[in-house]
Design a protein around this motif. Structure first.
Motif, PDB file in Angstrom:
ATOM      1  N   SER A   1      15.108  34.973   9.874  1.00  0.00           N
ATOM      2  CA  SER A   1      15.293  36.120  10.769  1.00  0.00           C
ATOM      3  C   SER A   1      16.725  36.615  10.782  1.00  0.00           C
ATOM      4  CB  SER A   1      14.852  35.764  12.191  1.00  0.00           C
ATOM      5  OG  SER A   1      15.669  34.747  12.733  1.00  0.00           O
TER       6      SER A   1
ATOM      7  N   ASN B   1      14.995  41.390   6.462  1.00  0.00           N
ATOM      8  CA  ASN B   1      14.822  42.504   7.396  1.00  0.00           C
ATOM      9  C   ASN B   1      13.450  42.467   8.060  1.00  0.00           C
ATOM     10  OD1 ASN B   1      12.888  43.950   5.823  1.00  0.00           O
ATOM     11  ND2 ASN B   1      14.520  44.848   4.592  1.00  0.00           N
ATOM     12  N   SER B   2      13.370  43.151   9.180  1.00  0.00           N
ATOM     13  CA  SER B   2      12.169  43.062  10.009  1.00  0.00           C
ATOM     14  C   SER B   2      10.936  43.602   9.301  1.00  0.00           C
ATOM     15  CB  SER B   2      12.385  43.818  11.329  1.00  0.00           C
ATOM     16  OG  SER B   2      12.754  45.169  11.084  1.00  0.00           O
ATOM     17  N   ALA B   3      11.104  44.613   8.440  1.00  0.00           N
ATOM     18  CA  ALA B   3       9.953  45.188   7.734  1.00  0.00           C
ATOM     19  C   ALA B   3       9.318  44.158   6.808  1.00  0.00           C
ATOM     20  CB  ALA B   3      10.394  46.420   6.948  1.00  0.00           C
TER      21      ALA B   3
ATOM     22  N   HIS C   1      -2.221  35.032   1.873  1.00  0.00           N
ATOM     23  CA  HIS C   1      -1.316  36.000   2.497  1.00  0.00           C
ATOM     24  C   HIS C   1       0.131  35.629   2.178  1.00  0.00           C
ATOM     25  CE1 HIS C   1      -1.318  32.648   5.345  1.00  0.00           C
ATOM     26  NE2 HIS C   1      -0.146  33.085   5.761  1.00  0.00           N
TER      27      HIS C   1
ATOM     28  N   LEU D   1       9.875  40.867   6.940  1.00  0.00           N
ATOM     29  CA  LEU D   1       9.506  39.693   7.732  1.00  0.00           C
ATOM     30  C   LEU D   1       8.170  39.892   8.439  1.00  0.00           C
ATOM     31  CD1 LEU D   1      10.953  36.991   8.189  1.00  0.00           C
ATOM     32  CD2 LEU D   1      11.849  37.906  10.325  1.00  0.00           C
ATOM     33  N   SER D   2       7.897  41.136   8.851  1.00  0.00           N
ATOM     34  CA  SER D   2       6.648  41.405   9.567  1.00  0.00           C
ATOM     35  C   SER D   2       5.423  41.251   8.666  1.00  0.00           C
ATOM     36  CB  SER D   2       6.680  42.818  10.157  1.00  0.00           C
ATOM     37  OG  SER D   2       6.649  43.798   9.120  1.00  0.00           O
ATOM     38  N   ARG D   3       5.623  41.255   7.354  1.00  0.00           N
ATOM     39  CA  ARG D   3       4.511  41.134   6.408  1.00  0.00           C
ATOM     40  C   ARG D   3       4.373  39.727   5.839  1.00  0.00           C
ATOM     41  NH1 ARG D   3       6.367  45.994   6.945  1.00  0.00           N
ATOM     42  NH2 ARG D   3       4.962  47.787   6.743  1.00  0.00           N
TER      43      ARG D   3
ATOM     44  N   GLU E   1       3.789  45.444   0.479  1.00  0.00           N
ATOM     45  CA  GLU E   1       2.989  46.257   1.400  1.00  0.00           C
ATOM     46  C   GLU E   1       1.619  46.587   0.823  1.00  0.00           C
ATOM     47  OE1 GLU E   1       5.847  48.972   4.224  1.00  0.00           O
ATOM     48  OE2 GLU E   1       5.701  49.538   2.119  1.00  0.00           O
TER      49      GLU E   1
ATOM     50  N   GLN F   1       4.140  35.592   7.175  1.00  0.00           N
ATOM     51  CA  GLN F   1       4.122  34.553   8.200  1.00  0.00           C
ATOM     52  C   GLN F   1       5.206  33.519   7.872  1.00  0.00           C
ATOM     53  OE1 GLN F   1       2.067  34.271  10.984  1.00  0.00           O
ATOM     54  NE2 GLN F   1       3.381  32.535  11.508  1.00  0.00           N
TER      55      GLN F   1
END
Length: 425
Positions: free
Chosen positions: A144, A148-150, A48, A152-154, A129, A156
């Protein structure tokens, strides 16, 4: 005779020691040990995306390469500083070709990922993605703040720790056979571990015996890990502030010394010390602000290193002074109230009346001049807007001078109540 043009360059010692498997990695046992998060992830069936966040020299690049190797992934390495949108799109296109022709997935390793700009992140996101690229980022800064959050959310985030002295000793033991006939004193090895960057100096000097004096001389110009605009900077100023707030002068001096040793703008420290005096001591000892301002002025006159002593004196004074944040709390409460409230008119009796028209309109009418009142206090007088309830934001603490201020405010408010009771009767 040596051919200078065809001879392969000698790999740096760090490259010679780079582990060939995860089991050879020194340090990071909290992530790579049996049953630990990153090891479990790497032992799974699918790799991942993840970001490795930690100080320099702790194995970020090595772990990324070993992760790709463990899964037999294609490995593309880029620096976020040098790679633009074009390079990222080319990496994605190459990954698609490798997948189509060889059935292999691709790891994109991005060093200094915190330096990705918005365009780079926007170009990278869709490929991460859909899984065209498995992203492994490396950063010495808090991701962080910049990623960006997009994106970062993908991915770990795994936090890597600095190597301990024991782990550095283990690395030195591995390196020792590659250092030829060099003889090291134990004290020299301790010094090398302390600096953690002196491994090539002896070879360059062509000497055979390494003692602590040589290491100290070779490393004289090194500085401790410190980034004037990065996370280490903010972590250290935070530690200094918390040490002074916690009344520990020695710890406060330690963090101040760390920052100065690391090359901080000392004027920045002077400003922070002035803020500390108001924010953490306040009216519990108003002299703290005077001491801090005088120290900053002394530094402006003397410069470094002499002026640093004045700042150290002020910092110690603030650390041992009685503490109160009552003014700071009151100020922020007042500011929050005003920003959320509507605009209210100044009561007529509090306005000046420099013209006859203003007097005729009632400006300053019935204003009570405090110096003409008993004890220079106009008991019962109101100073807030007429349609606004009185506020009690400032709550003195029972420490230092503020304990006496609190007692005085209690007496004055009792006088207010008595005067208003008489007015009602």
């Amino acid at each position: 005779m040596t051919d200078l043009f065809s001879s392969a360059p000698r790999a740096p010692l760090a490259e010679q020691l780079r582990p060939a498997s995860l089991d050879e990695v020194v340090g990071q046992s909290h992530l790579l040990g049996a049953g630990k998060p990153l090891r479990l992830a790497l032992d799974s069936n699918r790799l991942h995306s993840f970001i490795l966040w930690g100080p320099p020299g702790v194995g970020k690049t090595t772990i990324a390469r070993l992760a790709a190797k463990a899964f037999d992934y294609e490995f593309i390495a880029e620096s976020a500083v040098a790679a633009g949108v074009k390079e990222l799109r080319e990496a994605a296109a190459h990954a698609q070709q490798v997948l189509d022709h060889h059935g292999r997935s691709t790891v994109l390793f991005l060093d200094e990922i915190h330096r990705l700009n918005k365009s780079q992140q926007d170009a990278l996101l869709p490929h991460v993605e859909v899984g065209r690229l498995t992203l492994i980022g490396a950063t010495t800064e808090n991701p962080s703040f910049e990623v960006n959050s997009a994106l970062l959310s993908r991915a770990q985030v795994y936090v890597l720790k600095p190597l301990s002295d024991r782990e550095l000793w283990e690395l030195f033991a591995r390196a020792r056979p590659r250092l030829g006939e060099l003889a090291f004193e134990d004290a020299a090895v301790d010094a090398i571990i302390g600096f953690a960057d002196g491994d090539n100096a002896a070879t360059a000097a062509r000497i055979k015996h390494i003692d602590s004096d040589f290491v100290g001389t070779a490393s004289a110009n090194t500085t401790r890990r410190f980034d004037k605009g990065g996370e280490a900077f903010y972590d250290q100023i935070s530690a200094l502030i918390k040490s002074a707030r916690g009344s520990d002068p020695d710890a406060a001096l330690y963090w101040m010394a760390r920052m100065i040793d690391g090359g901080v703008d000392v004027r920045y420290l002077a400003r922070r010390i002035i803020i500390l005096a108001s924010e953490e001591v306040g009216n519990a000892d108003p002299r703290a602000l005077e001491v801090a301002v005088n120290a900053a002025q002394a530094y402006e006159r003397l410069g470094s290193p002499e002026g640093e002593l004045a700042l150290a004196q002020a910092l110690v004074y603030i650390a041992v002074a009685p503490k109160s944040n009552a003014v700071s709390v009151a100020w922020h409460q007042a500011l929050t109230f005003v920003r959320a409230d509507r605009t209210r008119a100044v009561p007529l009796h509090l306005r000046n009346a420099p013209t006859q028209l203003m007097k005729d309109l009632g400006y300053k009418k019935d204003y009570r001049y405090a110096h003409d009142e008993p004890d220079a206090y106009a008991a019962g007088e109101k100073y807030f807007p007429e349609d606004m309830p009185e506020q009690r934001w400032y709550q003195p603490v029972p420490r230092g001078l503020e304990s006496r201020i609190g007692e005085k405010l209690v007496r004055l408010r009792e006088l207010d109540e008595q005067a208003r009771d008489l007015e009602k009767s």
